[in-house]
Design a protein around this motif. Sequence first.
Motif, PDB file in Angstrom:
ATOM      1  N   GLY A 136       0.817  -1.211   0.000  1.00  0.00           N
ATOM      2  CA  GLY A 136       0.000   0.000   0.000  1.00  0.00           C
ATOM      3  C   GLY A 136       0.847   1.256   0.000  1.00  0.00           C
ATOM      4  O   GLY A 136       0.550   2.227  -0.709  1.00  0.00           O
ATOM      5  N   LEU A 139       2.175   1.741  -3.498  1.00  0.00           N
ATOM      6  CA  LEU A 139       1.193   2.371  -4.380  1.00  0.00           C
ATOM      7  C   LEU A 139       1.052   3.858  -4.062  1.00  0.00           C
ATOM      8  O   LEU A 139       0.907   4.690  -4.961  1.00  0.00           O
ATOM      9  CB  LEU A 139      -0.172   1.684  -4.228  1.00  0.00           C
ATOM     10  CG  LEU A 139      -0.318   0.290  -4.834  1.00  0.00           C
ATOM     11  CD1 LEU A 139      -1.704  -0.274  -4.513  1.00  0.00           C
ATOM     12  CD2 LEU A 139      -0.095   0.315  -6.344  1.00  0.00           C
ATOM     13  N   PHE A 378      -5.700  -6.752   0.786  1.00  0.00           N
ATOM     14  CA  PHE A 378      -6.216  -5.958  -0.339  1.00  0.00           C
ATOM     15  C   PHE A 378      -6.762  -4.610   0.124  1.00  0.00           C
ATOM     16  O   PHE A 378      -6.452  -3.574  -0.475  1.00  0.00           O
ATOM     17  CB  PHE A 378      -7.319  -6.751  -1.050  1.00  0.00           C
ATOM     18  CG  PHE A 378      -8.143  -5.914  -1.989  1.00  0.00           C
ATOM     19  CD1 PHE A 378      -7.648  -5.550  -3.231  1.00  0.00           C
ATOM     20  CD2 PHE A 378      -9.409  -5.471  -1.615  1.00  0.00           C
ATOM     21  CE1 PHE A 378      -8.408  -4.760  -4.089  1.00  0.00           C
ATOM     22  CE2 PHE A 378     -10.165  -4.691  -2.468  1.00  0.00           C
ATOM     23  CZ  PHE A 378      -9.667  -4.336  -3.710  1.00  0.00           C
ATOM     24  N   ILE A 379      -7.566  -4.605   1.187  1.00  0.00           N
ATOM     25  CA  ILE A 379      -8.194  -3.350   1.614  1.00  0.00           C
ATOM     26  C   ILE A 379      -7.156  -2.375   2.165  1.00  0.00           C
ATOM     27  O   ILE A 379      -7.277  -1.160   1.989  1.00  0.00           O
ATOM     28  CB  ILE A 379      -9.311  -3.612   2.664  1.00  0.00           C
ATOM     29  CG1 ILE A 379     -10.219  -2.387   2.802  1.00  0.00           C
ATOM     30  CG2 ILE A 379      -8.727  -4.014   4.006  1.00  0.00           C
ATOM     31  CD1 ILE A 379     -10.997  -2.059   1.570  1.00  0.00           C
ATOM     32  N   MET A 381      -3.994  -2.256   1.066  1.00  0.00           N
ATOM     33  CA  MET A 381      -3.229  -1.828  -0.097  1.00  0.00           C
ATOM     34  C   MET A 381      -3.989  -0.802  -0.930  1.00  0.00           C
ATOM     35  O   MET A 381      -3.435   0.225  -1.334  1.00  0.00           O
ATOM     36  CB  MET A 381      -2.890  -3.053  -0.950  1.00  0.00           C
ATOM     37  CG  MET A 381      -2.184  -2.755  -2.253  1.00  0.00           C
ATOM     38  SD  MET A 381      -1.880  -4.265  -3.196  1.00  0.00           S
ATOM     39  CE  MET A 381      -3.560  -4.769  -3.578  1.00  0.00           C
ATOM     40  N   ILE A 382      -5.277  -1.044  -1.167  1.00  0.00           N
ATOM     41  CA  ILE A 382      -6.033  -0.178  -2.071  1.00  0.00           C
ATOM     42  C   ILE A 382      -6.468   1.113  -1.387  1.00  0.00           C
ATOM     43  O   ILE A 382      -6.609   2.163  -2.028  1.00  0.00           O
ATOM     44  CB  ILE A 382      -7.268  -0.930  -2.628  1.00  0.00           C
ATOM     45  CG1 ILE A 382      -7.801  -0.240  -3.888  1.00  0.00           C
ATOM     46  CG2 ILE A 382      -8.348  -1.080  -1.581  1.00  0.00           C
ATOM     47  CD1 ILE A 382      -6.859  -0.321  -5.059  1.00  0.00           C
ATOM     48  N   SER A 383      -6.669   1.077  -0.070  1.00  0.00           N
ATOM     49  CA  SER A 383      -7.192   2.260   0.617  1.00  0.00           C
ATOM     50  C   SER A 383      -6.124   3.317   0.885  1.00  0.00           C
ATOM     51  O   SER A 383      -6.445   4.502   1.005  1.00  0.00           O
ATOM     52  CB  SER A 383      -7.869   1.866   1.937  1.00  0.00           C
ATOM     53  OG  SER A 383      -6.968   1.210   2.800  1.00  0.00           O
ATOM     54  N   LEU A 386      -5.982   5.643  -2.175  1.00  0.00           N
ATOM     55  CA  LEU A 386      -7.287   6.236  -2.451  1.00  0.00           C
ATOM     56  C   LEU A 386      -7.747   7.187  -1.343  1.00  0.00           C
ATOM     57  O   LEU A 386      -8.501   8.127  -1.606  1.00  0.00           O
ATOM     58  CB  LEU A 386      -8.334   5.140  -2.679  1.00  0.00           C
ATOM     59  CG  LEU A 386      -8.123   4.277  -3.928  1.00  0.00           C
ATOM     60  CD1 LEU A 386      -9.254   3.274  -4.096  1.00  0.00           C
ATOM     61  CD2 LEU A 386      -8.010   5.152  -5.176  1.00  0.00           C
ATOM     62  N   GLY A 393      -5.358   3.229   5.947  1.00  0.00           N
ATOM     63  CA  GLY A 393      -5.185   1.897   5.372  1.00  0.00           C
ATOM     64  C   GLY A 393      -4.872   0.860   6.439  1.00  0.00           C
ATOM     65  O   GLY A 393      -5.432  -0.247   6.439  1.00  0.00           O
TER      66      GLY A 393
END
Length: 434
Positions: A136, A139, A378-379, A381-383, A386, A393
């Motif tokens: 995360g 990213l 996943f949550i 990494m993606i949060s 974003l 995150g």
Amino acid sequence: MNLFSLEDKKTNVRTEVVAGLTTFMTMVYIVVVNPAILQQAGMDFGAVFVATILATVIATLIMGLFANYPIAIAPGMGLNAYFAYSVVGQSGIRWEVALGAVLVAGVLFVLLSVTSFREQLIKAIPDSLKYGITAGIGLFIAFIGLKSAGIIVGDEVNLVGLGDFHAPMTILSLVGLFLTLVLFTFRIPGSLFIGMALTALIGGMSGLFVSPTTWVTAPPSLMPTLGAAVISLPEVFSQGLYAVIFAFLLVTLFDTTGTMIGVAEQAGLMGKDGSFPRMRSALLADSIGMTAGALMGTSPTSAYIESSTGVASGGRTGLTSVVVSLLFLCMLFFAPVVEAVAGVPAITAPALIIVGCFMMGGLARVEWGRFDEAFPAFIVMISMPLTFSIATGIAFGFITYPLLKIIQGRFREVHPLLYLFMVLFLLQLIFLPE
């Protein structure tokens, strides 16, 4: 050189010096990138430049002299971006207060380093969350790199969109990124640093980069940031920055531990039983560096995976780290050229993008076939990119992991500390959102 036990480690002074130079070349980009990022939080470039170098020298010297490992420590990528763009930029917190949060996290890290609780905390965090957090952050900083390069821009409809590829700075960013990728493809030591130098050269020929009239001067003053963290401590607690403190502490702790163990394994320095000898001294090096860095004016330090390049060159002892420290100390006198380079986004952006890529590697170790392990990773990494917040995150991951385990009836697999963190993060998101 008995201090470093060179003969026992089957190495010599020449090998250790070459290893130190190699490690330095692969991570010297931080003296450009870190001040450039923190300057966007309103901090004085020259003061951060000096603080970055001094924090690196202090922590890496302690690592070399007391832990005797060929591991270098410097302000970490990811946390500097979180400091500047999320804690200060998005939340509107003054940079002085953010430094205060780093100082509190550093002091807690020192206390953890001298107790056995550090091992309990490291064991409590499941691997899927560790890898998800690291990815995360990767990213997050890659997103910042793409944005500063002009490759992506804000879009009212889709939030983000493709930038103007005819813009001179964007073109230079793409050229710099391509050149650096070529260097990495051929495994050239110091690819990030060389890529930045080549991009600056091209920028100079195209008029986008103006070379300074003076390359060597006395170091800039540290006064604009020195001690600001101490003065701002009351505001850290009055504003309830506990999630920010925890994010700084947690990421630094397991990132440093994981990097140290990885480099030690590569160098063949792990104990026969798989133990990590002199872990206390090694973690103290980073925690003291983090605390000193906050006092002087920089974001949290961390062990650098770039140390593995020095190990690959034969480095086996703390002498490698001492050489790295001395080379960084020499950089104090090159502030004009560093500031000129940092002032051109196209020169620093490729480094952010590529480092972000490297931080994605741990995802291969996540058990994607198990939903209760995969979704929390996943949550997280993606949060992070974003929501533009590492702390948010982490909170999402620490809440969803125990909940999914409870639903599946596997609640005994979860360490009690994780349940405590779940409750604390729920309370924080409800009552003290960033």
